[in-house]
Design a protein around this motif. Structure first.
Motif, PDB file in Angstrom:
ATOM      1  N   ILE A   9      -8.758 -16.702  18.358  1.00 36.80           N
ATOM      2  CA  ILE A   9      -9.315 -15.360  18.154  1.00 36.80           C
ATOM      3  C   ILE A   9     -10.631 -15.214  18.920  1.00 36.80           C
ATOM      4  O   ILE A   9     -10.886 -14.193  19.568  1.00 36.80           O
ATOM      5  CB  ILE A   9      -9.528 -15.080  16.651  1.00 36.80           C
ATOM      6  CG1 ILE A   9      -8.194 -15.031  15.910  1.00 36.80           C
ATOM      7  CG2 ILE A   9     -10.305 -13.778  16.453  1.00 36.80           C
ATOM      8  CD1 ILE A   9      -7.349 -13.833  16.238  1.00 36.80           C
ATOM      9  N   LEU A  69      -8.901 -12.115   8.406  1.00 39.63           N
ATOM     10  CA  LEU A  69      -8.560 -13.442   8.907  1.00 39.63           C
ATOM     11  C   LEU A  69      -7.313 -13.974   8.207  1.00 39.63           C
ATOM     12  O   LEU A  69      -6.392 -14.500   8.855  1.00 39.63           O
ATOM     13  CB  LEU A  69      -9.736 -14.405   8.691  1.00 39.63           C
ATOM     14  CG  LEU A  69      -9.447 -15.895   8.943  1.00 39.63           C
ATOM     15  CD1 LEU A  69      -9.040 -16.123  10.399  1.00 39.63           C
ATOM     16  CD2 LEU A  69     -10.664 -16.746   8.577  1.00 39.63           C
ATOM     17  N   THR A  70      -7.271 -13.826   6.897  1.00 35.78           N
ATOM     18  CA  THR A  70      -6.128 -14.321   6.114  1.00 35.78           C
ATOM     19  C   THR A  70      -4.833 -13.650   6.537  1.00 35.78           C
ATOM     20  O   THR A  70      -3.802 -14.306   6.741  1.00 35.78           O
ATOM     21  CB  THR A  70      -6.385 -14.071   4.616  1.00 35.78           C
ATOM     22  OG1 THR A  70      -7.575 -14.761   4.217  1.00 35.78           O
ATOM     23  CG2 THR A  70      -5.215 -14.556   3.771  1.00 35.78           C
ATOM     24  N   ARG A 118      -4.025  -9.029  13.525  1.00 36.29           N
ATOM     25  CA  ARG A 118      -4.791  -9.727  14.567  1.00 36.29           C
ATOM     26  C   ARG A 118      -5.665  -8.742  15.361  1.00 36.29           C
ATOM     27  O   ARG A 118      -6.867  -8.995  15.547  1.00 36.29           O
ATOM     28  CB  ARG A 118      -3.854 -10.502  15.490  1.00 36.29           C
ATOM     29  CG  ARG A 118      -4.588 -11.375  16.509  1.00 36.29           C
ATOM     30  CD  ARG A 118      -3.614 -12.061  17.454  1.00 36.29           C
ATOM     31  NE  ARG A 118      -4.304 -12.910  18.416  1.00 36.29           N
ATOM     32  CZ  ARG A 118      -4.467 -14.226  18.300  1.00 36.29           C
ATOM     33  NH1 ARG A 118      -3.976 -14.838  17.232  1.00 36.29           N
ATOM     34  NH2 ARG A 118      -5.109 -14.917  19.220  1.00 36.29           N
ATOM     35  N   LEU A 177      -8.650  -7.788  13.316  1.00 35.60           N
ATOM     36  CA  LEU A 177      -9.671  -8.835  13.238  1.00 35.60           C
ATOM     37  C   LEU A 177     -10.546  -8.822  14.492  1.00 35.60           C
ATOM     38  O   LEU A 177     -11.777  -8.942  14.408  1.00 35.60           O
ATOM     39  CB  LEU A 177      -8.992 -10.197  13.063  1.00 35.60           C
ATOM     40  CG  LEU A 177      -9.914 -11.416  12.913  1.00 35.60           C
ATOM     41  CD1 LEU A 177     -10.878 -11.243  11.738  1.00 35.60           C
ATOM     42  CD2 LEU A 177      -9.078 -12.686  12.741  1.00 35.60           C
ATOM     43  N   PHE A 184     -17.708 -15.713  12.558  1.00 34.70           N
ATOM     44  CA  PHE A 184     -16.821 -16.617  11.809  1.00 34.70           C
ATOM     45  C   PHE A 184     -17.560 -17.690  11.011  1.00 34.70           C
ATOM     46  O   PHE A 184     -16.916 -18.519  10.365  1.00 34.70           O
ATOM     47  CB  PHE A 184     -15.832 -17.284  12.765  1.00 34.70           C
ATOM     48  CG  PHE A 184     -14.703 -16.376  13.171  1.00 34.70           C
ATOM     49  CD1 PHE A 184     -13.704 -16.030  12.269  1.00 34.70           C
ATOM     50  CD2 PHE A 184     -14.648 -15.849  14.453  1.00 34.70           C
ATOM     51  CE1 PHE A 184     -12.663 -15.189  12.632  1.00 34.70           C
ATOM     52  CE2 PHE A 184     -13.613 -15.005  14.826  1.00 34.70           C
ATOM     53  CZ  PHE A 184     -12.611 -14.670  13.917  1.00 34.70           C
ATOM     54  N   ALA A 220     -16.356 -18.389   7.418  1.00 32.47           N
ATOM     55  CA  ALA A 220     -15.075 -17.709   7.191  1.00 32.47           C
ATOM     56  C   ALA A 220     -14.069 -18.642   6.528  1.00 32.47           C
ATOM     57  O   ALA A 220     -14.080 -19.853   6.759  1.00 32.47           O
ATOM     58  CB  ALA A 220     -14.515 -17.197   8.520  1.00 32.47           C
ATOM     59  N   ILE A 268      -8.763 -19.700  14.650  1.00 32.76           N
ATOM     60  CA  ILE A 268     -10.039 -19.008  14.848  1.00 32.76           C
ATOM     61  C   ILE A 268     -10.523 -19.173  16.285  1.00 32.76           C
ATOM     62  O   ILE A 268     -11.024 -18.223  16.901  1.00 32.76           O
ATOM     63  CB  ILE A 268     -11.096 -19.521  13.848  1.00 32.76           C
ATOM     64  CG1 ILE A 268     -10.756 -19.034  12.428  1.00 32.76           C
ATOM     65  CG2 ILE A 268     -12.499 -19.049  14.247  1.00 32.76           C
ATOM     66  CD1 ILE A 268     -11.688 -19.558  11.346  1.00 32.76           C
ATOM     67  N   HIS A 312      -3.814 -14.584  10.159  1.00 32.07           N
ATOM     68  CA  HIS A 312      -3.307 -15.957  10.210  1.00 32.07           C
ATOM     69  C   HIS A 312      -1.934 -16.057   9.560  1.00 32.07           C
ATOM     70  O   HIS A 312      -1.067 -16.813  10.030  1.00 32.07           O
ATOM     71  CB  HIS A 312      -4.309 -16.891   9.512  1.00 32.07           C
ATOM     72  CG  HIS A 312      -3.871 -18.326   9.481  1.00 32.07           C
ATOM     73  ND1 HIS A 312      -3.241 -18.887   8.393  1.00 32.07           N
ATOM     74  CD2 HIS A 312      -3.967 -19.308  10.414  1.00 32.07           C
ATOM     75  CE1 HIS A 312      -2.975 -20.153   8.645  1.00 32.07           C
ATOM     76  NE2 HIS A 312      -3.411 -20.438   9.865  1.00 32.07           N
ATOM     77  N   ARG A 314     -14.022  -9.608   6.339  1.00 37.62           N
ATOM     78  CA  ARG A 314     -13.708 -10.571   7.395  1.00 37.62           C
ATOM     79  C   ARG A 314     -12.644 -11.563   6.934  1.00 37.62           C
ATOM     80  O   ARG A 314     -11.659 -11.827   7.638  1.00 37.62           O
ATOM     81  CB  ARG A 314     -14.969 -11.324   7.802  1.00 37.62           C
ATOM     82  CG  ARG A 314     -14.711 -12.453   8.818  1.00 37.62           C
ATOM     83  CD  ARG A 314     -15.817 -13.490   8.785  1.00 37.62           C
ATOM     84  NE  ARG A 314     -15.991 -14.070   7.454  1.00 37.62           N
ATOM     85  CZ  ARG A 314     -17.104 -14.672   7.048  1.00 37.62           C
ATOM     86  NH1 ARG A 314     -18.145 -14.754   7.867  1.00 37.62           N
ATOM     87  NH2 ARG A 314     -17.191 -15.187   5.832  1.00 37.62           N
ATOM     88  N   ASP A 315     -12.819 -12.104   5.732  1.00 34.77           N
ATOM     89  CA  ASP A 315     -11.880 -13.115   5.243  1.00 34.77           C
ATOM     90  C   ASP A 315     -10.504 -12.511   4.973  1.00 34.77           C
ATOM     91  O   ASP A 315      -9.474 -13.174   5.189  1.00 34.77           O
ATOM     92  CB  ASP A 315     -12.429 -13.766   3.975  1.00 34.77           C
ATOM     93  CG  ASP A 315     -13.671 -14.618   4.248  1.00 34.77           C
ATOM     94  OD1 ASP A 315     -13.957 -14.883   5.431  1.00 34.77           O
ATOM     95  OD2 ASP A 315     -14.351 -14.996   3.280  1.00 34.77           O
TER      96      ASP A 315
END
Length: 387
Positions: free
Chosen positions: A30, A136-137, A149, A152, A48, A51, A27, A140, A132-133
């Protein structure tokens, strides 16, 4: 000065963590990347806050077995009489929007109605994953970080512009938002205000979602007022090795080869076209036009694209396709065995995934030609055994 250098090195290291590893470090990378584009640090911090990695997103990403179905099974599962009836109802509600889309982009309503139906059942089922999650998941996760990416980062920018709330905005498991399920970058670059209220709201405004969807198709190369897909009747003596999306000829040439439209007439004689046999020469048969290629920029799945394009023709008045009598589809395990054999012979099938995609079809057709079989790109148990 020394502390500043250390902090700079730490930021660079975190930014270099393109996927995986400690979530907090990821994070931070990012955040650094987003701030380098001009987004304030306070904005990235707020984005975040709270998050988390969502394991349900990973499970959904790993279980897309629906795309392993053959065209007949997949299309019958997605296209119901209820969806056809609702297409007429929801289409009538957005008459002005569809008229505006046709005038501005030259895209028939059936095309967008089909996407609207398949993506969210005309806006009724938009998904309950925190956007968002989800992004992010998937960013990542190391399976497709190059895709997620940037999305995000775009979501942070969308938040900065007031276009989403990271705590409450929900959508599909893959991070798409709204009635036509668009990713943040598309919303930023192609989002349009279809209802004239000065706001682009793809979740609550069907007009905004449809106009944005049309703008996306146009940006991908949709050719105004041209066809995309049409069911055809095949001559028995057609050269099957010339069929498939990797072979094109003019409509005039296909007509001279004996191909006829099953409903209406073929497209303009000078248009390039391909003969698409999603289940081989004994199954449904279609002629695809340049606009069909645009579908693959909306979704990469061969069976989804073919079904969405066909459903659009149904919503425009075409009859139910003739299913014919194709040879049975291979099982998932058999398809994986076939892909392994094709790979061993030097073909690039795009991975051993059990899915009959465009690359596997091209390899099948090449081996059918080599073995002297009808080269219609439809794999059979006989082909598997011969290989």
């Amino acid at each position: 000065m020394r502390l500043a250098i250390v902090l700079s090195l730490l930021a660079s290291a975190a930014s270099a963590q393109t996927c995986g590893g400690p979530v907090d470090s990821f994070i931070n990378g990012i955040k650094a990347e987003a701030q380098a584009t001009g987004i304030p640090a306070a904005t990235t911090d707020r984005f975040f806050q709270g998050a988390r990695i969502d394991d349900a997103v990973l499970r959904a990403d790993r279980s897309q077995g629906v795309f392993q179905k053959d065209f007949i099974s997949f299309s019958r599962a997605l296209i119901s009489q209820n969806r056809i009836d609702n297409g007429a109802i929801y289409g009538a509600r957005q008459d002005r929007t569809f008229d505006a889309i046709k005038a501005r982009f030259g895209i028939p309503r059936g095309v967008l109605l089909a996407f609207w139906a398949f993506e969210t059942d005309y806006g009724q089922v938009q998904g309950s994953f925190n956007t968002r999650d989800a992004l992010l998941t998937l960013a990542h996760d190391c399976r497709r970080p190059d895709l997620f990416r940037p999305q995000l980062i775009a979501a942070i920018e969308l938040f900065r512009r007031g276009g989403m709330d990271p705590a409450t905005t929900t959508g599909a498991w893959a991070g798409e938002i709204g009635q036509l399920q668009k990713l943040p970058r598309e919303i930023i670059t192609q989002g349009l205000d279809g209802d004239g209220d000065g706001v682009v709201d793809l979740k609550n405004s069907a007009a905004d979602a449809l106009m944005t969807g049309a703008n996306v198709l146009a940006s991908l190369g949709w050719r105004p007022n041209e066809p995309w897909l049409q069911e055809i009747i095949l001559p028995a003596n057609l050269d099957w090795s010339k069929t498939g999306l990797n072979h094109k000829a003019s409509v005039r040439d296909w007509a001279n080869a004996g191909i006829r439209a099953r409903h209406g007439s073929l497209g303009p004689a000078n248009l390039p076209a391909s003969v698409l046999l999603p289940m081989g020469r004994n199954g449904p048969a279609f002629l695809t036009y340049p606009n069909f290629d645009v579908y693959f920029d909306w979704n990469k799945s061969f069976v989804y694209v073919t079904t969405a394009a066909y459903f659009a023709t149904r919503l425009e008045g075409a009859p139910v396709y003739n299913p014919g009598n194709p040879s049975p589809a291979l099982t998932e395990r058999q398809m994986q065995q076939l892909q392994q054999k094709l790979t061993t012979r030097g073909h690039d099938v795009g991975g051993i995934d059990g899915i009959l995609g465009a690359m596997t079809r091209a390899a099948v057709q090449a081996e059918q030609t080599r073995l002297g079989l009808p080269a219609d790109a439809w794999p059979t148990v006989d082909l598997l055994n011969r290989l």
